[in-house]
Write an enzyme that holds these catalytic residues in place. Structure first.
Site, PDB file in Angstrom:
ATOM      1  N   HIS A   1      -7.058  -5.526   2.318  1.00 19.95           N
ATOM      2  CA  HIS A   1      -5.898  -5.013   3.018  1.00 19.95           C
ATOM      3  C   HIS A   1      -5.364  -6.111   3.929  1.00 19.95           C
ATOM      4  CE1 HIS A   1      -6.856  -0.616   2.290  1.00 19.95           C
ATOM      5  NE2 HIS A   1      -8.052  -1.149   2.079  1.00 19.95           N
TER       6      HIS A   1
ATOM      7  N   ASP B   1       0.856  -1.184   0.000  1.00 21.48           N
ATOM      8  CA  ASP B   1       0.000   0.000   0.000  1.00 21.48           C
ATOM      9  C   ASP B   1       0.896   1.240   0.000  1.00 21.48           C
ATOM     10  OD1 ASP B   1      -3.215   0.555   1.010  1.00 21.48           O
ATOM     11  OD2 ASP B   1      -1.785   2.220   1.020  1.00 21.48           O
TER      12      ASP B   1
ATOM     13  N   VAL C   1     -10.985   2.960  -3.767  1.00 22.12           N
ATOM     14  CA  VAL C   1     -10.582   2.435  -5.076  1.00 22.12           C
ATOM     15  C   VAL C   1     -11.592   1.356  -5.463  1.00 22.12           C
ATOM     16  CG1 VAL C   1      -8.778   1.276  -6.400  1.00 22.12           C
ATOM     17  CG2 VAL C   1      -8.148   2.960  -4.656  1.00 22.12           C
TER      18      VAL C   1
ATOM     19  N   HIS D   1     -10.427  -5.224  -3.280  1.00 24.11           N
ATOM     20  CA  HIS D   1      -9.102  -5.443  -2.691  1.00 24.11           C
ATOM     21  C   HIS D   1      -9.240  -5.759  -1.214  1.00 24.11           C
ATOM     22  CE1 HIS D   1     -10.051  -1.131  -2.481  1.00 24.11           C
ATOM     23  NE2 HIS D   1      -9.405  -1.122  -1.334  1.00 24.11           N
TER      24      HIS D   1
ATOM     25  N   ASN E   1     -13.027  -2.967   2.550  1.00 26.84           N
ATOM     26  CA  ASN E   1     -13.948  -1.843   2.669  1.00 26.84           C
ATOM     27  C   ASN E   1     -14.910  -1.866   1.483  1.00 26.84           C
ATOM     28  OD1 ASN E   1     -12.554  -0.877   4.959  1.00 26.84           O
ATOM     29  ND2 ASN E   1     -11.074   0.186   3.661  1.00 26.84           N
TER      30      ASN E   1
HETATM   31  P1  5GP Z   1      -9.775   1.510   0.210  1.00 24.05           P
HETATM   32  O1  5GP Z   1      -9.939   2.782   0.989  1.00 24.05           O
HETATM   33  O2  5GP Z   1     -10.424   1.592  -1.152  1.00 24.05           O
HETATM   34  O3  5GP Z   1     -10.175   0.298   0.988  1.00 24.05           O
HETATM   35  O4  5GP Z   1      -8.219   1.337   0.015  1.00 24.05           O
HETATM   36  C1  5GP Z   1      -7.520   1.857  -1.060  1.00 24.05           C
HETATM   37  C2  5GP Z   1      -6.059   1.758  -0.715  1.00 24.05           C
HETATM   38  O5  5GP Z   1      -5.315   1.980  -1.899  1.00 24.05           O
HETATM   39  C3  5GP Z   1      -5.581   2.807   0.304  1.00 24.05           C
HETATM   40  O6  5GP Z   1      -5.046   2.150   1.437  1.00 24.05           O
HETATM   41  C4  5GP Z   1      -4.542   3.597  -0.464  1.00 24.05           C
HETATM   42  O7  5GP Z   1      -3.433   3.990   0.347  1.00 24.05           O
HETATM   43  C5  5GP Z   1      -4.137   2.647  -1.564  1.00 24.05           C
HETATM   44  N1  5GP Z   1      -3.675   3.318  -2.769  1.00 24.05           N
HETATM   45  C6  5GP Z   1      -4.267   4.372  -3.393  1.00 24.05           C
HETATM   46  N2  5GP Z   1      -3.571   4.710  -4.493  1.00 24.05           N
HETATM   47  C7  5GP Z   1      -2.520   3.836  -4.571  1.00 24.05           C
HETATM   48  C8  5GP Z   1      -1.454   3.685  -5.506  1.00 24.05           C
HETATM   49  O8  5GP Z   1      -1.316   4.402  -6.498  1.00 24.05           O
HETATM   50  N3  5GP Z   1      -0.567   2.675  -5.264  1.00 24.05           N
HETATM   51  C9  5GP Z   1      -0.687   1.851  -4.181  1.00 24.05           C
HETATM   52  N4  5GP Z   1       0.255   0.910  -4.038  1.00 24.05           N
HETATM   53  N5  5GP Z   1      -1.689   1.961  -3.285  1.00 24.05           N
HETATM   54  C10 5GP Z   1      -2.596   2.947  -3.480  1.00 24.05           C
END
Ligand code: 5GP
Ligand code: ZN
Length: 115
Positions: free
Chosen positions: A103, A31, A97, A101, A88
């Site tokens: 975490h 991440d 995103v 996915h 999430n």
């Molecule tokens: P969500 O909030 O959708 O569950 O998690 C999205 C995750 O994607 C976040 O923890 C964020 O830090 C990660 N993230 C967002 N943009 C990027 C990126 O460009 N590269 C990587 N490796 N992680 C990302």
């Protein structure tokens, strides 16, 4: 594959990421904004928007993602101490995103309830 999806772009190699695992259906990478000393995202190569878009055809995929999570936690050395897997879903769930996915968080004591 979705042309404008961030994680599809990472999977295709169009956006750099530190990939720590990949197989025919799953990719895992660091991440970019880690919330724990060890924070990885485990994603299907298939573009699935949210948990709500899963079908029975994805049952093996989700099982395999959990197998990969456990293997990574073990190989990276934090399985026995403990870790957390988080998915999430939608805005109130904290999803930012729109490509399914999971975490994988480890390396520190987790708190409950989550934020
Ligand atoms: P969500 O909030 O959708 O569950 O998690 C999205 C995750 O994607 C976040 O923890 C964020 O830090 C990660 N993230 C967002 N943009 C990027 C990126 O460009 N590269 C990587 N490796 N992680 C990302
Ligand atoms: Zn995608």
């Amino acid at each position: 594959m979705a042309s404008d999806c961030l994680f599809c772009k990472i999977i295709r190699g169009e956006i750099p990421a530190t990939i720590i695992y990949e197989d025919a259906e799953i990719v895992a990478f660091k991440d970019v904004d880690p919330q724990a000393p060890q924070h990885f995202l485990i994603v299907p190569r298939k573009h699935i928007r949210t948990t709500l878009d899963l079908t029975t055809a994805d049952n093996n995929l989700i099982g395999n993602i959990y197998q990969v999570a456990g293997k990574l936690a073990h190989d990276l050395g934090f399985a026995e101490d403990g870790f957390r897997i988080v998915n999430n879903c939608n805005e109130a769930g904290g999803q930012a995103v729109w490509h399914l996915h999971f975490h994988l968080l480890g390396g520190r004591d987790m708190t409950w309830p989550p934020g």
